[in-house]
Enzyme design. Structure first.
Site, PDB file in Angstrom:
ATOM      1  N   LYS A 106       0.860  -1.097  -0.549  1.00 57.94           N
ATOM      2  CA  LYS A 106      -0.421  -0.075  -0.406  1.00 57.94           C
ATOM      3  C   LYS A 106       0.784   1.190  -0.491  1.00 57.94           C
ATOM      4  O   LYS A 106       1.711   1.271   0.826  1.00 57.94           O
ATOM      5  CB  LYS A 106      -1.043  -0.086   1.054  1.00 57.94           C
ATOM      6  CG  LYS A 106      -1.779   0.940   0.687  1.00 57.94           C
ATOM      7  CD  LYS A 106      -2.754   2.042   2.004  1.00 57.94           C
ATOM      8  CE  LYS A 106      -1.803   2.237   3.031  1.00 57.94           C
ATOM      9  NZ  LYS A 106      -1.874   4.053   2.289  1.00 57.94           N
ATOM     10  N   GLU A 142       9.609  15.265  16.599  1.00 58.34           N
ATOM     11  CA  GLU A 142       9.988  14.489  15.337  1.00 58.34           C
ATOM     12  C   GLU A 142       9.132  15.697  13.912  1.00 58.34           C
ATOM     13  O   GLU A 142       8.010  15.929  14.289  1.00 58.34           O
ATOM     14  CB  GLU A 142       9.680  13.137  14.362  1.00 58.34           C
ATOM     15  CG  GLU A 142      10.219  12.947  13.664  1.00 58.34           C
ATOM     16  CD  GLU A 142       9.846  11.568  13.345  1.00 58.34           C
ATOM     17  OE1 GLU A 142       8.835  10.909  13.061  1.00 58.34           O
ATOM     18  OE2 GLU A 142      10.750  11.559  12.304  1.00 58.34           O
TER      19      GLU A 142
END
Ligand SMILES: NC(=O)c1ccc[n+]([C@@H]2O[C@H](COP(=O)([O-])OP(=O)(O)OC[C@H]3O[C@@H](n4cnc5c(N)ncnc54)[C@H](O)[C@@H]3O)[C@@H](O)[C@H]2O)c1
Length: 540
Positions: free
Chosen positions: A231, A438
């Site tokens: 995917k 992050e």
């Protein structure tokens, strides 16, 4: 919006033969920084007049059982140009039913089809032929990658597609060298281990390196004789389906590699929880990693490898040549618009060189060539989408509000698309959001440290443990740090070296398992022990 022709802007074509073998294989020489700056200081190019990409979108459907098909629902979703936010193409939106179709094709190809029954040499030759075709189509795939993702075309064409080719050749080479052992056991037994493919591998990849992530996942899975349903990320569906078409031209049997585009909570979740998927490999955020791990364990307990986020330290020691350290730390964090899981996003600098370093890091960021990624010499294009763009600007604002010293950038670049100014903060404290989160954007955070014990403790004080950079010529310092840091990769006087043979993966919440190299084969193999009773053996 009027678009310029690329041919008027790109003065030369980019051949893969000229590509370096890795992002950044060694520290640049002493003159490197000034050379770069003088090369780029005419830029900060206009981004309001986008260049027409030298490619058109040929494939926008799902690839299931060797055929291009629409989604069962008939639905499509737009994939957007990050330079403008405009639609590039409408792409088939796979969901549960399409994943079911793809898994059943992969199941049949594994259980009945020729792939696991071919000789390993035949599999190797198909993978190798695919790598040759990929290399031949470098320009188109690189252009699709840049158009969909926003990364500089030179980076796509000269670094990433050649590295993708190299990964497939590396695993083509492994296909016929995978074998078990003969094991000595107590008693009259002949014991052998068989290294068998697991079956149907489900793979979910992110948008930051669409083709490289495709190669890290598909290369070892196919070399080991598995079949695959992959995917792609909803932001970047175009290149993988093009590559998968080439794989079929290279002789890959139908059903062996199926590509489903679509969204995470629908198509991705269906793959992670599918009862007929035998193994799952995921790259993306830590939060989504937790979700897919849970889906895998609640369904059929399929083994899962995870490659997740990071907040990697880049440590500049007191003996550092500051110009070189600035250049390397700059590329460690700003490469790929800062959208790297292993970005060196916490720059720790020894107090003795700190002030000089901060001023030079600021100057380097201000010189960074930001602009249309199809323009030659551009180092930084737009962020991948509006979500990432907004998130990065929000975190930058939090840095200012929490008292970090904004030395460069701090805002969007231009007025169109998702460009962000190269941003540098100094005086960053460990408890600030910019120090912990992050960011996945072009933001360098610089911290001051006094001694090794302190920098080890602060570097390891993170939920992540993906990578670290060390900049020193002191062998003892390098050895102490490389063993003390709790990370999956340590780069000493280099950064982002991604050779096909080097394993990559994380400690702690940066994931589990390793990709690339010989280690990735383990992700796609089962070990079976076969014990045979011996009558009157001549020896044991
Ligand atoms: N480690 C990496 O290489 C990497 C790559 C991309 C993003 N990230 C991080 O993730 C953050 C968010 O980016 P993102 O939203 O694209 O990452 P994400 O984790 O949401 O997406 C990665 C992949 O997982 C799929 N996915 C999402 N939700 C899912 C679900 N519930 N079940 C199954 N699959 C699902 C997505 O469709 C995509 O293919 C970034 O800001 C960055 O911090 C890390």
């Amino acid at each position: 919006m009027a678009a310029k022709k690329i041919s008027t802007v790109l003065s030369r074509s980019f051949s893969s033969a000229a590509a370096p073998p890795c992002f950044f294989s060694r520290v640049r020489g002493g003159g490197g920084q000034s050379r770069l700056i003088s090369r780029y200081n005419t830029t900060l190019a206009a981004v309001e007049d986008p260049i027409t990409p030298p490619v058109s979108v040929k494939y926008n459907q799902l690839l299931i059982n060797g055929q291009f098909v629409d989604a069962a629902s008939g639905k499509t979703f737009p994939t957007l140009d990050p330079r403008t936010g405009e639609v590039i193409a409408h792409v088939a939106e796979g969901d549960v039913e399409d994943v079911n179709r793809a898994v059943s094709a992969a199941r049949k190809a594994f259980d009945e089809g020729p792939w696991p029954r071919m000789t390993a040499y035949e599999r190797s030759r198909i993978i190798w032929r695919f790598a040759d075709l990929l290399e031949k189509h470098t320009d188109e795939i690189a252009a699709l990658e840049t158009w969909d993702n926003g990364k500089p075309y030179e980076q796509s064409a000269k670094i990433e597609i050649p590295m993708t080719v190299r990964i497939f050749r590396y695993y083509a080479g492994w296909a016929d060298k995978i074998h078990g052992l003969t094991v000595p056991a107590d008693g009259p037994y002949h014991v052998q281990t068989l290294h068998e493919p697991i079956g149907v591998a489900g793979q979910i990849i992110p948008w930051n390196f669409p083709m490289l992530m495709f190669s890290w996942k598909v290369g070892p899975a196919l070399a080991c004789g598995n079949t695959v349903v992959i995917k792609t990320a909803e932001q970047t569906p175009l290149s993988a389906v093009y590559a998968a078409k080439l794989f079929h031209e290279a002789g890959l049997p139908d059903g062996v590699l199926n590509v489903v585009s679509g969204f995470g909570p629908t198509a991705g979740a269906a793959l992670a929880s599918h009862m007929d998927v035998d193994k799952l490999a995921f790259t993306g955020s830590t939060d989504t990693g937790k979700i897919v791990l849970e889906l895998a364990s609640k369904s059929n307990l399929k083994p899962v490898t995870l490659e997740l986020g990071g907040k990697s330290p880049f440590i500049v020691c007191e003996d550092a040549d500051v110009d070189q350290a600035v250049e390397l730390s700059h590329s460690a964090v700003f490469f790929n618009q800062g959208q790297c899981c292993c970005a060196g996003s916490r720059t720790f600098v020894h107090e003795r060189v700190y002030d000089e370093f901060v001023e030079k890091a600021k100057a380097r960021a201000n010189q960074r060539a930001v602009g249309d990624p199809f323009k030659e010499g551009i180092e930084q294009g737009p962020q991948v989408d509006s979500d990432q763009f907004e998130k990065i600007l929000r975190i930058i604002r939090s840095g200012v509000e929490s008292g970090a010293n904004l030395k460069a950038g701090g805002d969007r670049f231009g007025t169109t698309g998702y460009y962000i100014q190269p941003t540098v903060f100094s005086d960053v404290q460990d408890d600030m959001l910019i120090a912990k989160e992050e960011i996945f954007g072009p933001v360098q955070s610089i911290f001051k440290f006094k001694d090794l014990d302190e920098v080890i403790q602060r570097s390891n004080n993170s939920r992540y443990g993906l990578a670290a950079g060390i900049f020193t010529h002191n062998l003892d310092t390098a050895n102490t740090l490389s063993r003390a840091l709790k990370v999956g990769t340590v780069w000493i006087n280099c950064y982002d070296v991604f050779d096909a043979a080097i394993p990559f993966g994380g400690y702690k919440m940066s994931g589990n398992g390793r990709e690339k190299g010989i280690y990735s084969l383990n992700n796609y193999l089962q070990v079976k022990a076969v014990v045979t009773s011996l009558k009157n053996p001549a020896w044991l």
